[in-house]
Design a protein around this motif. Structure first.
Motif, PDB file in Angstrom:
ATOM      1  N   VAL A 253       0.870  -1.179   0.000  1.00 24.32           N
ATOM      2  CA  VAL A 253       0.000   0.000   0.000  1.00 24.32           C
ATOM      3  C   VAL A 253       0.903   1.224   0.000  1.00 24.32           C
ATOM      4  O   VAL A 253       1.667   1.449   0.943  1.00 24.32           O
ATOM      5  N   LEU A 254       0.828   2.021  -1.069  1.00 25.84           N
ATOM      6  CA  LEU A 254       1.726   3.164  -1.229  1.00 25.84           C
ATOM      7  C   LEU A 254       1.212   4.409  -0.518  1.00 25.84           C
ATOM      8  O   LEU A 254       2.010   5.259  -0.114  1.00 25.84           O
ATOM      9  N   GLY A 255      -0.108   4.547  -0.366  1.00 25.76           N
ATOM     10  CA  GLY A 255      -0.678   5.707   0.309  1.00 25.76           C
ATOM     11  C   GLY A 255      -1.848   6.277  -0.471  1.00 25.76           C
ATOM     12  O   GLY A 255      -2.413   5.631  -1.352  1.00 25.76           O
ATOM     13  N   ARG A 256      -2.186   7.520  -0.145  1.00 22.38           N
ATOM     14  CA  ARG A 256      -3.317   8.168  -0.795  1.00 22.38           C
ATOM     15  C   ARG A 256      -2.839   8.930  -2.024  1.00 22.38           C
ATOM     16  O   ARG A 256      -1.810   9.620  -1.990  1.00 22.38           O
ATOM     17  N   PRO A 257      -3.568   8.834  -3.126  1.00 22.39           N
ATOM     18  CA  PRO A 257      -3.189   9.557  -4.352  1.00 22.39           C
ATOM     19  C   PRO A 257      -3.047  11.053  -4.094  1.00 22.39           C
ATOM     20  O   PRO A 257      -3.819  11.643  -3.336  1.00 22.39           O
ATOM     21  N   GLY A 258      -2.043  11.657  -4.714  1.00 26.37           N
ATOM     22  CA  GLY A 258      -1.808  13.086  -4.550  1.00 26.37           C
ATOM     23  C   GLY A 258      -0.799  13.425  -3.479  1.00 26.37           C
ATOM     24  O   GLY A 258      -0.179  14.490  -3.522  1.00 26.37           O
ATOM     25  N   ASP A 259      -0.635  12.539  -2.496  1.00 21.46           N
ATOM     26  CA  ASP A 259       0.384  12.767  -1.478  1.00 21.46           C
ATOM     27  C   ASP A 259       1.766  12.623  -2.118  1.00 21.46           C
ATOM     28  O   ASP A 259       2.012  11.702  -2.898  1.00 21.46           O
ATOM     29  N   ASN A 260       2.685  13.531  -1.773  1.00 22.14           N
ATOM     30  CA  ASN A 260       3.984  13.550  -2.444  1.00 22.14           C
ATOM     31  C   ASN A 260       4.757  12.256  -2.266  1.00 22.14           C
ATOM     32  O   ASN A 260       5.298  11.700  -3.232  1.00 22.14           O
ATOM     33  N   ASN A 261       4.837  11.738  -1.043  1.00 21.48           N
ATOM     34  CA  ASN A 261       5.558  10.483  -0.819  1.00 21.48           C
ATOM     35  C   ASN A 261       4.927   9.340  -1.596  1.00 21.48           C
ATOM     36  O   ASN A 261       5.621   8.501  -2.182  1.00 21.48           O
ATOM     37  N   THR A 262       3.590   9.314  -1.595  1.00 21.31           N
ATOM     38  CA  THR A 262       2.883   8.266  -2.335  1.00 21.31           C
ATOM     39  C   THR A 262       3.261   8.306  -3.804  1.00 21.31           C
ATOM     40  O   THR A 262       3.575   7.277  -4.412  1.00 21.31           O
ATOM     41  N   GLU A 263       3.246   9.492  -4.390  1.00 24.25           N
ATOM     42  CA  GLU A 263       3.486   9.612  -5.830  1.00 24.25           C
ATOM     43  C   GLU A 263       4.945   9.312  -6.191  1.00 24.25           C
ATOM     44  O   GLU A 263       5.210   8.707  -7.232  1.00 24.25           O
ATOM     45  N   MET A 264       5.887   9.724  -5.345  1.00 26.91           N
ATOM     46  CA  MET A 264       7.291   9.412  -5.627  1.00 26.91           C
ATOM     47  C   MET A 264       7.539   7.903  -5.496  1.00 26.91           C
ATOM     48  O   MET A 264       8.249   7.305  -6.315  1.00 26.91           O
ATOM     49  N   HIS A 265       6.955   7.279  -4.486  1.00 31.29           N
ATOM     50  CA  HIS A 265       7.076   5.827  -4.350  1.00 31.29           C
ATOM     51  C   HIS A 265       6.400   5.109  -5.518  1.00 31.29           C
ATOM     52  O   HIS A 265       6.882   4.072  -5.988  1.00 31.29           O
ATOM     53  N   ALA A 266       5.284   5.675  -5.978  1.00 33.48           N
ATOM     54  CA  ALA A 266       4.567   5.066  -7.104  1.00 33.48           C
ATOM     55  C   ALA A 266       5.424   5.091  -8.365  1.00 33.48           C
ATOM     56  O   ALA A 266       5.448   4.121  -9.137  1.00 33.48           O
ATOM     57  N   ILE A 267       6.136   6.189  -8.590  1.00 30.43           N
ATOM     58  CA  ILE A 267       7.012   6.280  -9.767  1.00 30.43           C
ATOM     59  C   ILE A 267       8.086   5.206  -9.702  1.00 30.43           C
ATOM     60  O   ILE A 267       8.359   4.507 -10.689  1.00 30.43           O
ATOM     61  N   LEU A 268       8.701   5.052  -8.536  1.00 38.22           N
ATOM     62  CA  LEU A 268       9.736   4.021  -8.380  1.00 38.22           C
ATOM     63  C   LEU A 268       9.151   2.634  -8.597  1.00 38.22           C
ATOM     64  O   LEU A 268       9.745   1.790  -9.276  1.00 38.22           O
ATOM     65  N   ALA A 269       7.981   2.386  -8.017  1.00 33.93           N
ATOM     66  CA  ALA A 269       7.353   1.067  -8.146  1.00 33.93           C
ATOM     67  C   ALA A 269       6.984   0.762  -9.589  1.00 33.93           C
ATOM     68  O   ALA A 269       7.068  -0.390 -10.030  1.00 33.93           O
ATOM     69  N   GLU A 270       6.562   1.783 -10.349  1.00 31.19           N
ATOM     70  CA  GLU A 270       6.208   1.580 -11.759  1.00 31.19           C
ATOM     71  C   GLU A 270       7.379   1.019 -12.556  1.00 31.19           C
ATOM     72  O   GLU A 270       7.186   0.251 -13.501  1.00 31.19           O
ATOM     73  N   TYR A 271       8.582   1.393 -12.185  1.00 34.25           N
ATOM     74  CA  TYR A 271       9.777   0.929 -12.900  1.00 34.25           C
ATOM     75  C   TYR A 271      10.463  -0.241 -12.194  1.00 34.25           C
ATOM     76  O   TYR A 271      11.571  -0.632 -12.576  1.00 34.25           O
ATOM     77  N   GLY A 272       9.794  -0.785 -11.191  1.00 34.70           N
ATOM     78  CA  GLY A 272      10.360  -1.925 -10.487  1.00 34.70           C
ATOM     79  C   GLY A 272      11.568  -1.576  -9.653  1.00 34.70           C
ATOM     80  O   GLY A 272      12.428  -2.427  -9.393  1.00 34.70           O
ATOM     81  N   LEU A 273      11.654  -0.309  -9.216  1.00 33.24           N
ATOM     82  CA  LEU A 273      12.794   0.155  -8.436  1.00 33.24           C
ATOM     83  C   LEU A 273      12.433   0.238  -6.951  1.00 33.24           C
ATOM     84  O   LEU A 273      11.281   0.473  -6.596  1.00 33.24           O
ATOM     85  N   PRO A 274      13.413   0.077  -6.074  1.00 33.80           N
ATOM     86  CA  PRO A 274      13.130   0.079  -4.629  1.00 33.80           C
ATOM     87  C   PRO A 274      12.845   1.477  -4.112  1.00 33.80           C
ATOM     88  O   PRO A 274      13.394   2.464  -4.611  1.00 33.80           O
ATOM     89  N   TYR A 275      11.976   1.585  -3.096  1.00 34.00           N
ATOM     90  CA  TYR A 275      11.714   2.882  -2.478  1.00 34.00           C
ATOM     91  C   TYR A 275      11.951   2.838  -0.973  1.00 34.00           C
ATOM     92  O   TYR A 275      11.649   3.783  -0.258  1.00 34.00           O
ATOM     93  N   SER A 276      12.487   1.733  -0.482  1.00 34.26           N
ATOM     94  CA  SER A 276      12.888   1.634   0.916  1.00 34.26           C
ATOM     95  C   SER A 276      14.129   0.757   0.987  1.00 34.26           C
ATOM     96  O   SER A 276      14.467   0.070   0.020  1.00 34.26           O
ATOM     97  N   TYR A 277      14.808   0.803   2.140  1.00 36.81           N
ATOM     98  CA  TYR A 277      16.036   0.029   2.282  1.00 36.81           C
ATOM     99  C   TYR A 277      15.818  -1.085   3.297  1.00 36.81           C
ATOM    100  O   TYR A 277      15.260  -0.849   4.377  1.00 36.81           O
ATOM    101  N   PRO A 278      16.256  -2.317   2.996  1.00 34.76           N
ATOM    102  CA  PRO A 278      16.069  -3.433   3.935  1.00 34.76           C
ATOM    103  C   PRO A 278      16.772  -3.160   5.261  1.00 34.76           C
ATOM    104  O   PRO A 278      17.941  -2.765   5.290  1.00 34.76           O
ATOM    105  N   GLU A 279      16.075  -3.382   6.364  1.00 29.78           N
ATOM    106  CA  GLU A 279      16.631  -3.097   7.681  1.00 29.78           C
ATOM    107  C   GLU A 279      17.849  -3.954   7.992  1.00 29.78           C
ATOM    108  O   GLU A 279      18.796  -3.486   8.625  1.00 29.78           O
ATOM    109  N   ASN A 280      17.861  -5.213   7.538  1.00 28.93           N
ATOM    110  CA  ASN A 280      19.019  -6.066   7.841  1.00 28.93           C
ATOM    111  C   ASN A 280      20.285  -5.567   7.152  1.00 28.93           C
ATOM    112  O   ASN A 280      21.394  -5.720   7.678  1.00 28.93           O
ATOM    113  N   VAL A 281      20.135  -4.937   5.982  1.00 28.90           N
ATOM    114  CA  VAL A 281      21.295  -4.379   5.286  1.00 28.90           C
ATOM    115  C   VAL A 281      21.757  -3.106   6.000  1.00 28.90           C
ATOM    116  O   VAL A 281      22.965  -2.866   6.170  1.00 28.90           O
ATOM    117  N   GLU A 282      20.801  -2.282   6.422  1.00 34.04           N
ATOM    118  CA  GLU A 282      21.146  -1.090   7.199  1.00 34.04           C
ATOM    119  C   GLU A 282      21.883  -1.487   8.479  1.00 34.04           C
ATOM    120  O   GLU A 282      22.883  -0.854   8.861  1.00 34.04           O
TER     121      GLU A 282
END
Length: 738
Positions: A231-260
């Motif tokens: 669930v990316l969020g509500r349409p129009g919200d900036n974080n939602t839309e930026m995450h949606a762009i990344l997801a559209e291209y199959g790109l990550p929008y968060s970092y795995p905690e175990n790697v951090e």
């Protein structure tokens, strides 16, 4: 014993009657060629004919007629009527149990309402009707049945089996009703809305923007079905839309905690062992020059005056390879990402933040591990010597580009003497590079001023200034030097080992010809004959002369499109755009995985004296890195388009001046002169005539009036609509300037 000359005998059937008195006739249609060929194969079913023998059936023929015959032969082989036993050699098909049904495997593609089948191994795509598409989804591997269409030259296909479902993911909005939910999207690859079962909602609510995965499409169901995977969020919200762009291209929008967590366990402490094996540059003046909002400082420059007027310049690059070891979970995540992604309002890092912004970042007044190219130059910036070494550095100052530019323009400020000397040397290096044939592609970059919520407040154009060029020139020098060091062999006269290069092939001559015709419309000339150096110099002249003209940005864009794409590979073919015989990427291992590969290979070859690595494995990694680079660039462009549309949405009904930047059957694209935002005048809005797109002449032409709109024309437009979800601006035409 005589050689078998059977393949030279002529078929007994003849079609010369199609060519009266033996004279060469017009091209025969396919439907008149096939019966003659069938007769030949039926008369001698065991005989192997070559295509020249079969062409002889039609008497003296032109090359065009021979191509017609070969096309028919290929179709007959496709439908199983004959077999191609070798390239260009055919015989009658050995069929059992009646006539063989022609089938072929390939990929089903659906784009913007049009379905097609792409055969395995290449070949022309075949369009499919909605009925013939069955339950196929975009990207599925399918088997189709082939048959002849109404035209003898046309092949039709129908999906008869789904061989492998695509695991495609899509971004869109969830619409819930009593007891069920449907997913809708603007994605051009979706044929239908997707049914989401209640147990596959993953906590999503009505109206949420979500990321879903297609699960399949059974023949008994009207719609395909899928599951919500985030669930990316509500349409129009900036974080939602930026995450949606990344997801559209199959790109990550968060970092795995175990790697951090793995990154947080690492220490940047300078050990005695490291000091013993590295050159210590901590007492030499060193600085970084970066954007004002940067945190990952991956390159620094040092300057030291030597005897006799010579100068030493060090290009110091963060030694990521010290921290990120092959096979570690940090390395695996970095390889998967392959690059950092720069959206309008954020960076999606390749490495965990503890590494990219802390341990590896060459922050001022902190000891850091580096990989360095050290150059000795004379007063005219000629390279007298160079070496590639591991170092320990300590940056004395962190400059922003604006601060460095201020020093260059005023000759005043802290460390001004060092900055001015570095800039003087960079100017000389740059001048010689262009004289050698390097091409000056410097497109202005669109930037936004945004508020805390991510809303764009203004748009401005970032131009390349001398401070940028200073850094660029020394980075190019380091990249070139590293590639030369390996390409010329580790030992004198030795063979170059496997390495990672950044290459750029020469432009296609046909594309250069098209570019020459295009710029001629604006009164400019481009030389396409002669050596590549002469062509490059002509390109530079074109780009320089077009500066300040309304068509400047358009000409630069079309010129870039005429060039080949740069990529990573183990095959060193040089870099045409830079006019370098050897080039690699060494200077940004914090944000590019190939640079990390290069650092490791340098250690393996120059320090550990290792043997050449597996070329096949490294070529695969290069291909992956190139592919991820293209995806990241597409996502970056999408974020810019989104913010442009969001910004322009406040100007609905207002007028602007623009330049025609592109054309298609459905409309005219216009780039606004004021802020480089691009929108489209739909063809339906041009209601004074019926307009058609003339692709060859870069024009849209009225059928009755002959009114023309061509690339580069200046227009006055009105902002009609801003479609945020589709990242599109609709314009209406106010006036065409003549």
């Amino acid at each position: 014993m005589k050689k078998n000359k059977q393949h030279k005998t002529k078929p007994s059937v003849s079609a010369k009657e199609h060519s009266p008195r033996g004279k060469r006739s017009a091209l025969l249609p396919h439907e008149r060629i096939e019966p003659v060929l069938r007769t030949a194969f039926d008369q001698e079913p065991d005989k192997i004919f070559n295509y020249k023998q079969l062409c002889y059936l039609f008497g003296p023929t032109t090359m065009a007629q021979k191509r017609q015959v070969v096309e028919v032969l290929e179709q007959m082989a496709l439908f199983g009527l004959i077999e191609e036993v070798e390239l260009g050699r055919y015989r009658a098909a050995k069929q059992r149990n009646g006539r063989k049904k022609a089938t072929q495997d390939g990929v089903f593609v659906y784009r913007s309402g049009r379905a097609s089948f792409v055969p395995d191994g290449g070949g022309e795509p075949i369009e499919l009707s909605e009925r013939a598409s069955g339950q196929a989804l975009d990207g599925d591997r399918v088997r189709v049945a082939l048959r002849k269409g109404r035209s003898a030259r046309r092949i039709e296909a129908e999906v008869i089996e789904i061989l492998e479902r695509s695991t495609s993911t899509y971004v869109g909005v969830l619409q819930m009703n009593r007891g069920y939910a449907f997913f809708t999207s603007e994605h051009r690859g979706l044929r239908q809305d997707i049914y989401i079962p209640q147990d596959k909602l993953n906590g999503a609510s009505d109206g949420d923007k979500v990321l879903i995965r297609l699960m399949g499409w059974e023949a008994k169901n009207k719609n395909p079905h899928g599951e919500v995977i985030d669930v990316l969020g509500r349409p129009g919200d900036n974080n939602t839309e930026m995450h949606a762009i990344l997801a559209e291209y199959g790109l990550p929008y968060s970092y795995p905690e175990n790697v951090e967590a793995a990154a947080r366990e690492l220490s940047g402490e300078i050990t005695d062992e490291a000091l013993a094996s590295r050159e210590d540059f901590r007492s030499v003046f060193t600085c970084t020059i970066d954007p004002k909002d940067a945190k990952d400082f991956d390159d620094a420059l040092s300057l030291r005056q030597l005897e006799g007027g010579e100068v030493e310049v060090g290009v110091h690059i963060a030694d990521v390879s010290y921290f990120v070891r092959p096979g570690s979970i940090i390395d695996e995540e970095a390889y998967k990402r392959a690059t950092s992604i720069y959206l309008v309002d954020r960076t999606i890092p390749m490495l965990p933040e503890h590494l990219s912004n802390d341990l590896c970042s060459l922050r001022p007044h902190e000891d850091r591990y580096a990989y360095s190219c050290i150059f000795t130059l004379d007063t005219d910036a000629h390279i007298l010597s160079s070496r590639i070494v591991r170092t320990i550095i300590r940056s004395d100052h962190r400059f922003t580009y604006e601060e460095a530019q201020q020093i260059i323009e005023t000759s005043e400020g802290e460390y001004s003497e060092s900055i001015l000397e570095l800039n003087r040397l960079a100017r000389l290096l740059r001048s010689r590079r262009f004289a050698a044939g390097s091409i000056a592609f410097e497109r202005p970059e669109v930037r936004f001023e945004i508020d805390e919520a991510g809303r764009p407040l203004s748009v401005y154009i970032k131009e390349s200034q001398e401070a940028h060029q200073l850094i660029e020139e020394f980075m190019l020098l380091a990249n070139r030097t590293v590639a030369e060091r390996i390409a010329q062999g580790i030992k004198p006269g030795g063979k170059a080992p496997t390495f990672v290069y950044r290459v750029h092939d020469q432009p296609d001559e046909a594309k250069l010809g098209d570019l020459s015709q295009f710029v001629h419309r604006f009164g400019f000339q481009l030389q396409t004959q002669g050596g590549m150096r002469q062509v490059a110099q002509s390109l530079n002249s074109l780009l320089e002369r077009s500066k300040g003209s309304p068509a400047e940005n358009l000409i630069s864009t079309v010129a870039i499109r005429a060039m080949a794409k740069a990529k990573y590979t183990t095959e060193n073919i040089g870099h045409y755009g830079l006019a370098f015989d050897h080039y690699t990427h060494f200077t940004s291992p914090i944000r590019r995985y190939p640079d990390l590969m290069v650092h490791r290979l340098l250690t393996h070859y120059l320090i550990d004296s290792g043997k050449s690595v597996d070329a096949v494995l490294y070529e695969e990694q290069c291909e992956h890195s190139s592919a991820m680079e293209q995806l990241a660039a597409a996502a970056e462009r999408a974020s810019i388009r989104y913010k442009q549309v969001e910004y322009m949405s406040r100007f609905i009904g207002q007028e602007f001046d623009g330049v025609i930047s592109g054309m298609a059957d459905w409309g005219i694209y216009v780039e606004l002169e004021e802020n480089k935002c691009e929108g489209m005048i739909p063809m339906r809005e041009l209601d004074d005539d019926y307009y058609e797109y003339d692709e060859k002449n870069f024009a849209v032409v009225g059928r009755h009036t002959g009114r023309r709109f061509t690339l580069g024309d200046r227009l006055r437009i009105k902002v009609a609509q801003a479609q945020l979800e589709r990242k599109l601006l609709d314009f209406s035409l106010v006036e065409a300037y003549r």
